[in-house]
Design an enzyme around this catalytic site. Sequence first.
Site, PDB file in Angstrom:
ATOM      1  N   GLU A  72       0.830  -1.217   0.000  1.00 34.10           N
ATOM      2  CA  GLU A  72       0.000   0.000   0.000  1.00 34.10           C
ATOM      3  C   GLU A  72       0.861   1.263   0.000  1.00 34.10           C
ATOM      4  O   GLU A  72       0.606   2.201  -0.756  1.00 34.10           O
ATOM      5  CB  GLU A  72      -0.939   0.000   1.208  1.00 34.10           C
ATOM      6  CG  GLU A  72      -1.720   1.286   1.419  1.00 34.10           C
ATOM      7  CD  GLU A  72      -2.714   1.624   0.312  1.00 34.10           C
ATOM      8  OE1 GLU A  72      -3.155   2.792   0.270  1.00 34.10           O
ATOM      9  OE2 GLU A  72      -3.048   0.757  -0.506  1.00 34.10           O
TER      10      GLU A  72
ATOM     11  N   HIS B 286       2.508   1.869  -3.331  1.00 35.89           N
ATOM     12  CA  HIS B 286       1.531   2.381  -4.287  1.00 35.89           C
ATOM     13  C   HIS B 286       1.334   3.888  -4.087  1.00 35.89           C
ATOM     14  O   HIS B 286       1.292   4.654  -5.052  1.00 35.89           O
ATOM     15  CB  HIS B 286       0.214   1.621  -4.124  1.00 35.89           C
ATOM     16  CG  HIS B 286      -0.877   2.075  -5.042  1.00 35.89           C
ATOM     17  ND1 HIS B 286      -0.751   2.049  -6.411  1.00 35.89           N
ATOM     18  CD2 HIS B 286      -2.116   2.558  -4.790  1.00 35.89           C
ATOM     19  CE1 HIS B 286      -1.868   2.502  -6.960  1.00 35.89           C
ATOM     20  NE2 HIS B 286      -2.705   2.827  -5.992  1.00 35.89           N
TER      21      HIS B 286
ATOM     22  N   HIS C 263     -12.967   4.233  -8.898  1.00 33.68           N
ATOM     23  CA  HIS C 263     -11.568   4.633  -8.759  1.00 33.68           C
ATOM     24  C   HIS C 263     -10.729   4.012  -9.876  1.00 33.68           C
ATOM     25  O   HIS C 263      -9.927   4.688 -10.521  1.00 33.68           O
ATOM     26  CB  HIS C 263     -11.059   4.204  -7.380  1.00 33.68           C
ATOM     27  CG  HIS C 263      -9.614   4.479  -7.122  1.00 33.68           C
ATOM     28  ND1 HIS C 263      -9.069   5.733  -7.149  1.00 33.68           N
ATOM     29  CD2 HIS C 263      -8.588   3.648  -6.814  1.00 33.68           C
ATOM     30  CE1 HIS C 263      -7.781   5.668  -6.870  1.00 33.68           C
ATOM     31  NE2 HIS C 263      -7.463   4.408  -6.680  1.00 33.68           N
TER      32      HIS C 263
END
Length: 140
Positions: free
Chosen positions: A60, A63, A125
Amino acid sequence: MHIHKILKWLAVASTVGMLLILLGGALVTKTDSGMGCGRHWPGCNGQLIPDVITAEVLIEFSHRLVTGAVGILIVALAVWAWKALGHVRETKFLSAMAVFFLIAQALIGAAQVKWGQGDFILALHFGISLISFASVLLLT
């Protein structure tokens, strides 16, 4: 090096970066790492840089870092292309689209982290990320 050659390399780097963002987002989703940084954004688990690194945090947080770095590239590309190639009709439109959808996907991603909006918002998204990628690719 000729100024347009540098612009071309910036465009290619931005396009490859957008591809990495898409792949990174898919990896976050596939590994269920979206909560690797908890409900904190833009930080990670209440810190700017996490001190405890698990696989989920690594995925995460990576990213997020890539998204931030590529976001800067895309804004630079859009501004430079607008100034250098603004006489080409499509350039202004694609520059605006690239920046607009970059911001939109970042805000939706942040909302997903902060409030956990669910599958529809996650799909939105991703869809907006694809539009952002297409805008950057076409601008390139």
